[in-house]
Scaffold this motif. Structure first.
Motif, PDB file in Angstrom:
ATOM      1  N   ALA A   1       0.912  -1.281  -0.064  1.00  0.00           N
ATOM      2  CA  ALA A   1      -0.195  -0.041   0.031  1.00  0.00           C
ATOM      3  C   ALA A   1       0.869   1.237   0.067  1.00  0.00           C
ATOM      4  O   ALA A   1       0.493   2.096  -0.681  1.00  0.00           O
ATOM      5  CB  ALA A   1      -0.968   0.029   1.081  1.00  0.00           C
ATOM      6  N   LYS A   2       1.911   1.322   0.982  1.00  0.00           N
ATOM      7  CA  LYS A   2       2.732   2.438   0.954  1.00  0.00           C
ATOM      8  C   LYS A   2       3.656   2.659  -0.321  1.00  0.00           C
ATOM      9  O   LYS A   2       3.565   3.746  -0.903  1.00  0.00           O
ATOM     10  CB  LYS A   2       3.682   2.167   2.011  1.00  0.00           C
ATOM     11  N   ALA A   3       3.950   1.662  -1.025  1.00  0.00           N
ATOM     12  CA  ALA A   3       4.717   1.661  -2.219  1.00  0.00           C
ATOM     13  C   ALA A   3       3.712   1.935  -3.328  1.00  0.00           C
ATOM     14  O   ALA A   3       4.129   3.021  -4.363  1.00  0.00           O
ATOM     15  CB  ALA A   3       5.272   0.404  -2.763  1.00  0.00           C
ATOM     16  N   MET A   4       2.396   1.878  -3.300  1.00  0.00           N
ATOM     17  CA  MET A   4       1.460   2.516  -4.412  1.00  0.00           C
ATOM     18  C   MET A   4       1.193   4.185  -4.134  1.00  0.00           C
ATOM     19  O   MET A   4       1.120   4.646  -5.038  1.00  0.00           O
ATOM     20  CB  MET A   4       0.121   1.737  -4.196  1.00  0.00           C
ATOM     21  N   VAL A   5       1.079   4.418  -2.774  1.00  0.00           N
ATOM     22  CA  VAL A   5       0.976   5.895  -2.659  1.00  0.00           C
ATOM     23  C   VAL A   5       2.135   6.613  -3.262  1.00  0.00           C
ATOM     24  O   VAL A   5       2.170   7.513  -3.661  1.00  0.00           O
ATOM     25  CB  VAL A   5       0.838   5.912  -1.031  1.00  0.00           C
ATOM     26  N   GLN A   6       3.481   6.082  -2.930  1.00  0.00           N
ATOM     27  CA  GLN A   6       4.585   6.843  -3.035  1.00  0.00           C
ATOM     28  C   GLN A   6       4.579   6.774  -4.813  1.00  0.00           C
ATOM     29  O   GLN A   6       5.123   7.640  -5.275  1.00  0.00           O
ATOM     30  CB  GLN A   6       5.662   5.869  -2.650  1.00  0.00           C
ATOM     31  N   ALA A   7       4.416   5.753  -5.421  1.00  0.00           N
ATOM     32  CA  ALA A   7       4.401   5.687  -6.843  1.00  0.00           C
ATOM     33  C   ALA A   7       3.741   6.963  -7.419  1.00  0.00           C
ATOM     34  O   ALA A   7       4.238   7.552  -8.225  1.00  0.00           O
ATOM     35  CB  ALA A   7       4.308   4.529  -7.293  1.00  0.00           C
ATOM     36  N   CYS A   8       2.544   6.769  -6.644  1.00  0.00           N
ATOM     37  CA  CYS A   8       1.632   8.185  -7.311  1.00  0.00           C
ATOM     38  C   CYS A   8       2.144   9.399  -6.905  1.00  0.00           C
ATOM     39  O   CYS A   8       2.151  10.396  -7.827  1.00  0.00           O
ATOM     40  CB  CYS A   8       0.084   7.806  -7.104  1.00  0.00           C
ATOM     41  N   ASN A   9       2.696   9.597  -5.754  1.00  0.00           N
ATOM     42  CA  ASN A   9       3.074  10.795  -5.468  1.00  0.00           C
ATOM     43  C   ASN A   9       4.365  11.287  -6.056  1.00  0.00           C
ATOM     44  O   ASN A   9       4.390  12.386  -6.432  1.00  0.00           O
ATOM     45  CB  ASN A   9       3.466  10.632  -3.826  1.00  0.00           C
ATOM     46  N   LYS A  10       5.172  10.253  -6.548  1.00  0.00           N
ATOM     47  CA  LYS A  10       6.423  10.727  -7.369  1.00  0.00           C
ATOM     48  C   LYS A  10       6.020  10.825  -8.812  1.00  0.00           C
ATOM     49  O   LYS A  10       6.766  11.957  -9.352  1.00  0.00           O
ATOM     50  CB  LYS A  10       7.369   9.367  -7.286  1.00  0.00           C
ATOM     51  N   ALA A  11       4.838  10.434  -9.249  1.00  0.00           N
ATOM     52  CA  ALA A  11       4.622  10.692 -10.674  1.00  0.00           C
ATOM     53  C   ALA A  11       3.644  11.989 -10.588  1.00  0.00           C
ATOM     54  O   ALA A  11       3.172  12.398 -11.723  1.00  0.00           O
ATOM     55  CB  ALA A  11       3.688   9.502 -11.239  1.00  0.00           C
ATOM     56  N   GLU A  12       3.122  12.379  -9.325  1.00  0.00           N
ATOM     57  CA  GLU A  12       2.445  13.481  -9.297  1.00  0.00           C
ATOM     58  C   GLU A  12       1.087  13.372 -10.257  1.00  0.00           C
ATOM     59  O   GLU A  12       0.542  14.237 -10.776  1.00  0.00           O
ATOM     60  CB  GLU A  12       2.942  14.667  -9.749  1.00  0.00           C
ATOM     61  N   VAL A  13       0.477  12.269  -9.647  1.00  0.00           N
ATOM     62  CA  VAL A  13      -0.781  11.809 -10.308  1.00  0.00           C
ATOM     63  C   VAL A  13      -1.818  11.496  -9.231  1.00  0.00           C
ATOM     64  O   VAL A  13      -1.219  10.819  -8.304  1.00  0.00           O
ATOM     65  CB  VAL A  13      -0.910  10.740 -11.320  1.00  0.00           C
ATOM     66  N   PRO A  14      -3.029  11.832  -8.977  1.00  0.00           N
ATOM     67  CA  PRO A  14      -3.861  11.370  -8.162  1.00  0.00           C
ATOM     68  C   PRO A  14      -4.209   9.905  -7.805  1.00  0.00           C
ATOM     69  O   PRO A  14      -4.131   9.168  -8.927  1.00  0.00           O
ATOM     70  CB  PRO A  14      -5.082  12.090  -8.230  1.00  0.00           C
TER      71      PRO A  14
END
Length: 345
Positions: free
Chosen positions: A106-119
């Protein structure tokens, strides 16, 4: 800014049929394509809902379509793959609950989207049920004062395995499945959790996971919250799919009872109101309460996309609910109270 938003759906199973129908109630959401590894399901769903194209490979979907967002309605083991793929292509993602099979994923999913700057949003629909929104409204009005104790209960004998037989085969059942909803309601109403203690057991011998769980939580506010969930309880009145709630405050109490009746009690009077959910022609009446509220939830997602803001239930917010889910399993295994730490992103 173009108000119409183009989207695709990955996963064409049982719940997708209702989530897509809910999107169809919102004219500014345009379904472009659907995707499922089962070609027959993909074709049938595309034809049913008027999608222009169908795919059996998600990467081909992202490569070929211009999308504002994708709604991921697949089993939990595939969520990370598709969310990270959406982030790779710069497409906002809505993910079915539970968000992930473990906290690290779950943390990796949130971080991936944060890094890509997508909601990243999560399709956590229970808190959007009409009677639960009303309970929150009454709480915020101050009618019952400061809430110091609560109980949130989802207790049933409904044969959930008939429509979703895969649930009988998973090792972590009721806390991960319905608990992700019920624990989110507890957070929505009473705030964040400081610590919890959990007991579980399996009553149904035909399933692999636990079908009963009881959690006692101490909220950061100091309030106490008892969360009960069961798919093994044969009661005088079947409540499925209703969540029953009792909130006790310094000036009174709020009780959400069967059939959407809310009782607001004070020293002087008891006020009773009924807040029933809307009924759409596409719902399965057994699930109407949880299917009809998808329209409101999807509407919040759509407005967020249109306005360039965050929806109510982000990946970061839902990670906090996932913390409670897996802390529940940890406590049940160890027999100890588990402290809930602040997420680090």
């Amino acid at each position: 800014m173009n108000k119409t938003k183009r989207f695709a759906v990955i996963g064409c199973g049982f719940w997708a049929q209702y989530q897509i129908a809910a999107w169809k109630e919102l004219p500014e959401a345009e379904l472009i394509a659907v995707c499922d590894q089962d070609c027959r399901k993909a074709i049938q769903t595309a034809e049913k809902f008027g999608a222009k194209r169908y795919y059996t490979d998600a990467r081909q979907l992202f490569e070929n379509e211009y999308l504002d967002y994708v709604d991921i309605i697949t089993n939990v083991e595939t969520h990370a793959e598709f969310v990270k793929m959406a982030a790779e292509f710069g497409v906002a993602a809505i993910c079915q609950k539970p968000l992930a099979p473990d906290l690290e994923t779950a943390k990796a999913m949130v971080q991936a989207c944060n890094k890509a700057e997508v909601p990243l949003f999560v399709h956590e629909n229970f808190r959007w049920q009409a009677p639960i929104r009303k309970v929150k409204e009454i709480m915020q009005s101050g009618k019952v004062g400061e809430v110091f104790k609560g109980k949130v209960a989802f207790v049933s004998a409904f044969p959930v395995f008939d429509n979703q037989p895969f649930l009988a085969e998973i090792d972590k059942f009721i806390i991960a499945d319905i608990g992700s909803h019920v624990l989110d309601i507890a957070r929505y109403l009473m705030g964040e959790v400081d610590n919890l203690r959990c007991l579980t057991r399996r009553v149904n011998p035909k399933i692999k996971g636990e079908d009963v769980a009881t959690l006692l939580m101490e909220m950061r506010s100091g309030a106490h919250c008892l969360v009960e969930m069961s798919y093994a309880s044969i009661l005088e009145k079947e409540a499925f799919p209703q969540t029953l709630i009792l909130l006790e405050g310094s000036k009174g109490s709020i009780r959400l009872e069967h059939d959407y009746v809310i009782k607001v009690s004070s020293e002087k009077e008891v006020e009773m109101i009924r807040v029933a959910p809307p009924v759409y022609d596409w719902v399965n009446l057994d699930y109407n309460l949880v299917q009809s509220c998808m329209v409101e939830l999807n509407g919040d997602f759509l407005k967020a996309f249109q306005e360039g803001r965050l929806a109510e239930i982000t990946g970061t917010d839902n990670y906090r609910t996932m913390q409670l889910v897996y802390a529940g399993y940890e406590s049940a295994k160890s027999g100890k109270v588990v402290k809930i730490n602040e997420p680090e992103f």
